[in-house]
Write a protein that holds these residues in place. Structure first.
Motif, PDB file in Angstrom:
ATOM      1  N   ALA A  50       0.962  -1.086  -0.251  1.00 49.15           N
ATOM      2  CA  ALA A  50       0.109  -0.320   0.346  1.00 49.15           C
ATOM      3  C   ALA A  50       1.196   1.468   0.054  1.00 49.15           C
ATOM      4  O   ALA A  50       0.966   2.561  -0.550  1.00 49.15           O
ATOM      5  CB  ALA A  50      -1.128  -0.192   0.706  1.00 49.15           C
ATOM      6  N   LYS A  51       1.749   1.236   0.661  1.00 51.96           N
ATOM      7  CA  LYS A  51       3.057   2.420   1.011  1.00 51.96           C
ATOM      8  C   LYS A  51       3.751   2.514  -1.015  1.00 51.96           C
ATOM      9  O   LYS A  51       3.558   4.004  -1.267  1.00 51.96           O
ATOM     10  CB  LYS A  51       4.030   2.271   1.766  1.00 51.96           C
ATOM     11  N   VAL A  52       3.784   1.903  -1.601  1.00 50.07           N
ATOM     12  CA  VAL A  52       4.596   1.647  -2.929  1.00 50.07           C
ATOM     13  C   VAL A  52       3.567   2.205  -3.346  1.00 50.07           C
ATOM     14  O   VAL A  52       3.579   3.763  -4.380  1.00 50.07           O
ATOM     15  CB  VAL A  52       4.864   0.414  -3.388  1.00 50.07           C
ATOM     16  N   LEU A  53       1.888   1.838  -3.499  1.00 46.40           N
ATOM     17  CA  LEU A  53       1.220   2.314  -4.085  1.00 46.40           C
ATOM     18  C   LEU A  53       0.794   3.675  -4.023  1.00 46.40           C
ATOM     19  O   LEU A  53       0.795   4.765  -5.211  1.00 46.40           O
ATOM     20  CB  LEU A  53       0.338   1.163  -4.315  1.00 46.40           C
ATOM     21  N   GLY A  54       0.772   4.032  -2.685  1.00 47.17           N
ATOM     22  CA  GLY A  54       0.994   5.449  -2.168  1.00 47.17           C
ATOM     23  C   GLY A  54       2.171   6.788  -2.878  1.00 47.17           C
ATOM     24  O   GLY A  54       1.542   7.386  -3.156  1.00 47.17           O
ATOM     25  N   LEU A  55       2.900   5.849  -3.003  1.00 46.41           N
ATOM     26  CA  LEU A  55       4.415   6.891  -3.295  1.00 46.41           C
ATOM     27  C   LEU A  55       3.887   7.080  -4.998  1.00 46.41           C
ATOM     28  O   LEU A  55       4.650   7.938  -5.681  1.00 46.41           O
ATOM     29  CB  LEU A  55       5.667   6.076  -3.136  1.00 46.41           C
ATOM     30  N   LEU A  56       3.424   5.583  -5.227  1.00 48.23           N
ATOM     31  CA  LEU A  56       2.953   5.735  -6.824  1.00 48.23           C
ATOM     32  C   LEU A  56       2.478   7.273  -7.306  1.00 48.23           C
ATOM     33  O   LEU A  56       1.987   7.142  -8.549  1.00 48.23           O
ATOM     34  CB  LEU A  56       3.090   5.195  -7.306  1.00 48.23           C
ATOM     35  N   ILE A 101      17.746   2.367 -16.002  1.00 46.11           N
ATOM     36  CA  ILE A 101      17.120   2.830 -14.371  1.00 46.11           C
ATOM     37  C   ILE A 101      15.476   2.361 -14.652  1.00 46.11           C
ATOM     38  O   ILE A 101      15.124   2.131 -15.799  1.00 46.11           O
ATOM     39  CB  ILE A 101      16.762   3.863 -14.330  1.00 46.11           C
ATOM     40  N   LYS A 102      14.937   1.310 -14.197  1.00 43.30           N
ATOM     41  CA  LYS A 102      13.375   0.953 -13.994  1.00 43.30           C
ATOM     42  C   LYS A 102      12.986   2.159 -13.351  1.00 43.30           C
ATOM     43  O   LYS A 102      13.032   2.043 -12.578  1.00 43.30           O
ATOM     44  CB  LYS A 102      13.520  -1.159 -13.691  1.00 43.30           C
ATOM     45  N   LEU A 103      11.126   2.658 -14.137  1.00 50.30           N
ATOM     46  CA  LEU A 103      10.830   3.198 -13.525  1.00 50.30           C
ATOM     47  C   LEU A 103       9.195   2.102 -12.642  1.00 50.30           C
ATOM     48  O   LEU A 103       8.764   1.034 -13.514  1.00 50.30           O
ATOM     49  CB  LEU A 103      10.366   4.062 -14.140  1.00 50.30           C
ATOM     50  N   VAL A 104       8.806   2.281 -11.750  1.00 52.11           N
ATOM     51  CA  VAL A 104       7.511   1.771 -11.397  1.00 52.11           C
ATOM     52  C   VAL A 104       6.278   3.079 -11.602  1.00 52.11           C
ATOM     53  O   VAL A 104       6.685   3.475 -10.684  1.00 52.11           O
ATOM     54  CB  VAL A 104       7.704   1.204  -9.844  1.00 52.11           C
ATOM     55  N   ALA A 105       5.199   2.336 -12.211  1.00 52.58           N
ATOM     56  CA  ALA A 105       4.499   3.196 -12.667  1.00 52.58           C
ATOM     57  C   ALA A 105       3.218   2.212 -11.705  1.00 52.58           C
ATOM     58  O   ALA A 105       2.982   0.983 -12.086  1.00 52.58           O
ATOM     59  CB  ALA A 105       3.976   3.100 -13.937  1.00 52.58           C
ATOM     60  N   ALA A 106       2.569   3.109 -11.146  1.00 52.30           N
ATOM     61  CA  ALA A 106       0.604   2.793 -11.056  1.00 52.30           C
ATOM     62  C   ALA A 106       0.142   1.928 -12.192  1.00 52.30           C
ATOM     63  O   ALA A 106      -0.414   3.650 -12.639  1.00 52.30           O
ATOM     64  CB  ALA A 106       0.344   3.316 -10.014  1.00 52.30           C
ATOM     65  N   THR A 107      -0.302   1.294 -12.398  1.00 55.63           N
ATOM     66  CA  THR A 107      -1.588   1.372 -13.335  1.00 55.63           C
ATOM     67  C   THR A 107      -2.709   1.951 -13.508  1.00 55.63           C
ATOM     68  O   THR A 107      -2.657   2.318 -11.956  1.00 55.63           O
ATOM     69  CB  THR A 107      -1.950  -0.344 -13.667  1.00 55.63           C
ATOM     70  N   GLU A 108      -3.913   1.844 -14.100  1.00 57.75           N
ATOM     71  CA  GLU A 108      -5.091   2.527 -13.293  1.00 57.75           C
ATOM     72  C   GLU A 108      -5.861   1.700 -12.158  1.00 57.75           C
ATOM     73  O   GLU A 108      -6.028   2.695 -11.420  1.00 57.75           O
ATOM     74  CB  GLU A 108      -6.415   2.356 -14.640  1.00 57.75           C
ATOM     75  N   ALA A 109      -5.535   0.426 -12.482  1.00 56.38           N
ATOM     76  CA  ALA A 109      -6.278  -0.611 -11.221  1.00 56.38           C
ATOM     77  C   ALA A 109      -6.050   0.335 -10.283  1.00 56.38           C
ATOM     78  O   ALA A 109      -5.959   0.572  -9.018  1.00 56.38           O
ATOM     79  CB  ALA A 109      -6.369  -1.366 -11.501  1.00 56.38           C
ATOM     80  N   GLY A 111      -3.865   3.226  -9.441  1.00 54.49           N
ATOM     81  CA  GLY A 111      -4.329   4.054  -9.060  1.00 54.49           C
ATOM     82  C   GLY A 111      -5.156   4.147  -8.357  1.00 54.49           C
ATOM     83  O   GLY A 111      -5.724   4.883  -7.148  1.00 54.49           O
ATOM     84  N   ALA A 112      -6.546   3.167  -8.845  1.00 52.58           N
ATOM     85  CA  ALA A 112      -7.756   3.224  -8.207  1.00 52.58           C
ATOM     86  C   ALA A 112      -7.654   2.919  -6.683  1.00 52.58           C
ATOM     87  O   ALA A 112      -7.930   3.019  -5.778  1.00 52.58           O
ATOM     88  CB  ALA A 112      -8.824   2.584  -8.892  1.00 52.58           C
ATOM     89  N   ALA A 113      -6.832   2.072  -6.395  1.00 50.28           N
ATOM     90  CA  ALA A 113      -6.862   0.540  -5.210  1.00 50.28           C
ATOM     91  C   ALA A 113      -5.921   2.336  -4.613  1.00 50.28           C
ATOM     92  O   ALA A 113      -6.610   1.960  -3.093  1.00 50.28           O
ATOM     93  CB  ALA A 113      -5.920  -0.085  -5.495  1.00 50.28           C
ATOM     94  N   SER A 114      -5.099   2.693  -4.997  1.00 51.66           N
ATOM     95  CA  SER A 114      -4.831   4.268  -3.617  1.00 51.66           C
ATOM     96  C   SER A 114      -5.178   4.713  -3.402  1.00 51.66           C
ATOM     97  O   SER A 114      -5.247   5.328  -2.329  1.00 51.66           O
ATOM     98  CB  SER A 114      -3.432   4.025  -4.540  1.00 51.66           C
ATOM     99  N   ALA A 115      -6.139   5.183  -4.347  1.00 50.14           N
ATOM    100  CA  ALA A 115      -7.467   6.262  -4.334  1.00 50.14           C
ATOM    101  C   ALA A 115      -8.229   5.834  -2.978  1.00 50.14           C
ATOM    102  O   ALA A 115      -8.412   6.507  -2.456  1.00 50.14           O
ATOM    103  CB  ALA A 115      -7.415   6.323  -5.210  1.00 50.14           C
TER     104      ALA A 115
END
Length: 153
Positions: A50-56, A101-109, A111-115
């Motif tokens: 959850a913290k990773v998703l929040g950072l993203l 360098i690898k970036l990590v990005a939230a998918t639409e799902a 982002g919705a889960a984090s919100a």
């Protein structure tokens, strides 16, 4: 002149009010942490996921920066990202400025889960709502000063 104005704070921060504020902040962190873990668990996420998703929420981040922000080993972030990726909540991307360098990005799902998780956190919402708008502004400004001061150390 009040007694508080007459006696300056000791330079080491050991005055009774500072110590009480530190204790209250520790209690707040504990209460927030428990609610955050419960909210993550209700969505079949670990607190770390959850913290990773929040950072993203702010956009893609290098895995190394995520590890530094969460104060953990990069190998731990790899495992967390692997599990989030399997669930379709994040994706790895090459950094356009440095393809190593690898970036990590939230998918639409993701982002919705984090919100949804963030919206579900009720910890301080009601107590804060009981403060007048100018009191909330003042508290926000004071907390910003504390956080900014701690980050400069």
């Amino acid at each position: 002149m009040s007694q508080a104005q007459e006696q300056p704070n000791p330079p080491d921060g050991h005055d009774p009010v500072t110590l009480e504020v530190v204790d209250l902040m520790a209690r707040m962190v504990g209460l927030f942490h428990k609610e955050y873990e419960d909210a993550a668990s209700a969505r079949s996420l670990t607190g770390a996921q959850a913290k990773v998703l929040g950072l993203l929420r702010l956009g893609p981040l290098p895995m190394r920066q995520i590890a530094q922000t969460l104060s953990c080993e990069p190998s731990n972030i790899t495992g967390i990202v692997d599990r989030l990726e399997l669930r379709g909540l994040v994706e790895r991307q090459a950094d356009p400025g440095d393809r190593r360098i690898k970036l990590v990005a939230a998918t639409e799902a993701g982002g919705a889960a984090s919100a949804e998780l963030r919206e579900s956190l009720r910890f301080a919402r009601e107590p804060l709502a009981s403060l007048a708008p100018d009191e909330r502004d003042q508290l926000r400004d004071l907390l910003r000063r504390i956080v900014d001061g701690a980050q400069q150390r």
